[in-house]
Design a protein around this motif. Structure first.
Motif, PDB file in Angstrom:
ATOM      1  N   VAL A 124      42.019   3.653   6.871  1.00 30.12           N
ATOM      2  CA  VAL A 124      41.820   2.815   5.679  1.00 30.12           C
ATOM      3  C   VAL A 124      42.676   3.342   4.534  1.00 30.12           C
ATOM      4  O   VAL A 124      43.333   2.589   3.819  1.00 30.12           O
ATOM      5  CB  VAL A 124      40.323   2.785   5.287  1.00 30.12           C
ATOM      6  N   GLY A 125      42.706   4.676   4.358  1.00 27.12           N
ATOM      7  CA  GLY A 125      43.497   5.260   3.283  1.00 27.12           C
ATOM      8  C   GLY A 125      44.976   4.979   3.444  1.00 27.12           C
ATOM      9  O   GLY A 125      45.668   4.632   2.471  1.00 27.12           O
ATOM     10  N   SER A 126      45.493   5.099   4.664  1.00 31.26           N
ATOM     11  CA  SER A 126      46.926   4.845   4.875  1.00 31.26           C
ATOM     12  C   SER A 126      47.251   3.370   4.681  1.00 31.26           C
ATOM     13  O   SER A 126      48.306   3.021   4.141  1.00 31.26           O
ATOM     14  CB  SER A 126      47.348   5.331   6.264  1.00 31.26           C
ATOM     15  N   VAL A 127      46.350   2.467   5.096  1.00 28.26           N
ATOM     16  CA  VAL A 127      46.580   1.021   4.905  1.00 28.26           C
ATOM     17  C   VAL A 127      46.625   0.685   3.422  1.00 28.26           C
ATOM     18  O   VAL A 127      47.505  -0.057   2.963  1.00 28.26           O
ATOM     19  CB  VAL A 127      45.478   0.207   5.633  1.00 28.26           C
ATOM     20  N   ILE A 128      45.684   1.251   2.646  1.00 31.41           N
ATOM     21  CA  ILE A 128      45.660   0.976   1.203  1.00 31.41           C
ATOM     22  C   ILE A 128      46.933   1.498   0.544  1.00 31.41           C
ATOM     23  O   ILE A 128      47.546   0.820  -0.291  1.00 31.41           O
ATOM     24  CB  ILE A 128      44.395   1.597   0.567  1.00 31.41           C
ATOM     25  N   SER A 129      47.348   2.706   0.916  1.00 34.58           N
ATOM     26  CA  SER A 129      48.578   3.267   0.335  1.00 34.58           C
ATOM     27  C   SER A 129      49.782   2.392   0.661  1.00 34.58           C
ATOM     28  O   SER A 129      50.634   2.126  -0.202  1.00 34.58           O
ATOM     29  CB  SER A 129      48.814   4.683   0.874  1.00 34.58           C
ATOM     30  N   ARG A 130      49.859   1.936   1.898  1.00 30.44           N
ATOM     31  CA  ARG A 130      50.991   1.092   2.304  1.00 30.44           C
ATOM     32  C   ARG A 130      50.979  -0.231   1.536  1.00 30.44           C
ATOM     33  O   ARG A 130      52.003  -0.713   1.067  1.00 30.44           O
ATOM     34  CB  ARG A 130      50.929   0.849   3.815  1.00 30.44           C
ATOM     35  N   LYS A 131      49.779  -0.833   1.382  1.00 34.03           N
ATOM     36  CA  LYS A 131      49.673  -2.117   0.669  1.00 34.03           C
ATOM     37  C   LYS A 131      50.085  -1.958  -0.795  1.00 34.03           C
ATOM     38  O   LYS A 131      50.778  -2.810  -1.354  1.00 34.03           O
ATOM     39  CB  LYS A 131      48.236  -2.650   0.744  1.00 34.03           C
ATOM     40  N   LEU A 132      49.643  -0.855  -1.418  1.00 35.23           N
ATOM     41  CA  LEU A 132      50.027  -0.640  -2.817  1.00 35.23           C
ATOM     42  C   LEU A 132      51.538  -0.443  -2.951  1.00 35.23           C
ATOM     43  O   LEU A 132      52.158  -0.949  -3.893  1.00 35.23           O
ATOM     44  CB  LEU A 132      49.288   0.587  -3.378  1.00 35.23           C
ATOM     45  N   GLY A 133      52.134   0.274  -1.999  1.00 37.32           N
ATOM     46  CA  GLY A 133      53.583   0.462  -2.020  1.00 37.32           C
ATOM     47  C   GLY A 133      54.319  -0.851  -1.849  1.00 37.32           C
ATOM     48  O   GLY A 133      55.301  -1.131  -2.550  1.00 37.32           O
ATOM     49  N   ASP A 134      53.827  -1.699  -0.919  1.00 38.72           N
ATOM     50  CA  ASP A 134      54.448  -3.010  -0.714  1.00 38.72           C
ATOM     51  C   ASP A 134      54.328  -3.865  -1.971  1.00 38.72           C
ATOM     52  O   ASP A 134      55.254  -4.587  -2.339  1.00 38.72           O
ATOM     53  CB  ASP A 134      53.791  -3.725   0.475  1.00 38.72           C
ATOM     54  N   MET A 135      53.164  -3.786  -2.619  1.00 42.19           N
ATOM     55  CA  MET A 135      52.949  -4.624  -3.793  1.00 42.19           C
ATOM     56  C   MET A 135      53.877  -4.206  -4.934  1.00 42.19           C
ATOM     57  O   MET A 135      54.419  -5.046  -5.651  1.00 42.19           O
ATOM     58  CB  MET A 135      51.480  -4.503  -4.251  1.00 42.19           C
ATOM     59  N   ARG A 136      54.076  -2.902  -5.115  1.00 34.33           N
ATOM     60  CA  ARG A 136      54.966  -2.441  -6.193  1.00 34.33           C
ATOM     61  C   ARG A 136      56.414  -2.859  -5.953  1.00 34.33           C
ATOM     62  O   ARG A 136      57.172  -3.067  -6.894  1.00 34.33           O
ATOM     63  CB  ARG A 136      54.891  -0.910  -6.303  1.00 34.33           C
TER      64      ARG A 136
END
Length: 204
Positions: free
Chosen positions: A145-157
Motif C-alpha cells: 500500500v505504501g509503495s502504491v501511494i508513493s508511486r501515485k503521488l509521483g505520477d500525479m506530480r
C-alpha cells in the motif's frame, strides 16, 4: 481509673506496665463466685495459685521484652537504620519465607508443568503459526500500500494537470503579492497625502 489511660500501644516501651497494675488487684472470695463444677476447693485454690504465677511470669516477660525492644531501637538509631529499613527487611524476609514454602514451590512446579503442556500442545503451535503468517501478510500488504501511494503521488506530480495547477497558483500568488506591494507604496507616498482636499482633513 488511672490504668485505663495508660499507653497500650504494642510498640510502646511501657506496654508491660498495664499488666503489672492488673495483677496486683486482689480477688476476694465473693467475686470468685461458686467453685466450678467437678473441682474441690483445694483444686480450685491450686489452679488459682498457678494462674497467678503464670500471669506474674507473663508480666515479667513483657517487661523484659519491652527492655529488649528499647535496646534494639537504640542500636538501630545508632546504626542509622530507619523504620522503613526495618519494614523493607521484614518484607524481604517474608517474601523469602514464601518462596521457600512448600505451597509456593508446589505451585511454581505446577505452573511450570502447565506452561510446558500448553506450549507443547498442537493447538498452541497452530495458533502461533497462524499469528505469525497473519503478521507477515499484514506487513507485506502495508508495504505494498505504501509503495502504491508513493508511486501515485509521483505520477500525479508529473502530470500535466498538476503542473498547470501549480503554475496557476504561482501566478495568483505573484499577483496578490504584487498588488499588495503597490497598495502599500501608494499609502506611504507623499503624493498620496497631497491629493486629499482640505475638507477631508477638516475636524468634525
Amino acid at each position: 481509673m488511672e490504668s485505663a489511660n495508660q499507653d497500650i500501644n504494642l510498640n510502646s516501651p511501657n506496654k508491660g506496665l498495664l499488666a503489672d497494675a492488673m495483677t496486683d488487684v486482689p480477688v476476694d472470695n465473693a467475686a470468685r463466685g461458686a467453685a466450678p463444677v467437678g473441682l474441690t476447693l483445694a483444686e480450685e485454690e491450686e489452679l488459682r495459685a498457678e494462674l497467678a504465677k503464670v500471669e506474674e511470669e507473663i508480666g515479667t516477660l513483657r517487661q523484659v521484652l519491652a527492655a529488649k525492644e528499647r535496646h534494639c531501637g537504640e542500636l538501630k538509631r545508632k546504626l542509622g537504620l530507619t523504620p522503613l529499613d526495618g519494614l523493607k527487611q521484614n518484607l524481604s524476609k517474608s517474601w523469602h519465607d514464601v518462596q521457600v514454602s512448600n505451597a509456593y514451590v508446589k505451585t511454581s512446579e505446577k505452573l511450570g508443568e502447565w506452561n510446558d503442556k500448553v506450549t507443547q500442545s498442537d493447538f498452541y503451535k497452530k495458533t502461533q503459526e497462524t499469528l505469525s503468517q497473519a503478521g507477515q501478510k499484514t506487513s507485506a500488504a502495508l508495504s505494498n500500500v505504501g509503495s502504491v501511494i508513493s508511486r501515485k503521488l509521483g505520477d500525479m506530480r508529473n502530470s500535466a494537470t498538476f503542473k498547470s495547477f501549480e503554475d496557476r497558483v504561482g501566478t495568483i500568488k505573484s499577483r496578490v503579492v504584487g498588488s499588495r506591494e503597490n497598495s502599500t507604496d501608494g499609502l506611504h507616498s507623499p503624493s498620496g497625502a497631497g491629493d486629499k482636499s482640505p475638507q477631508d482633513n477638516a475636524p468634525f
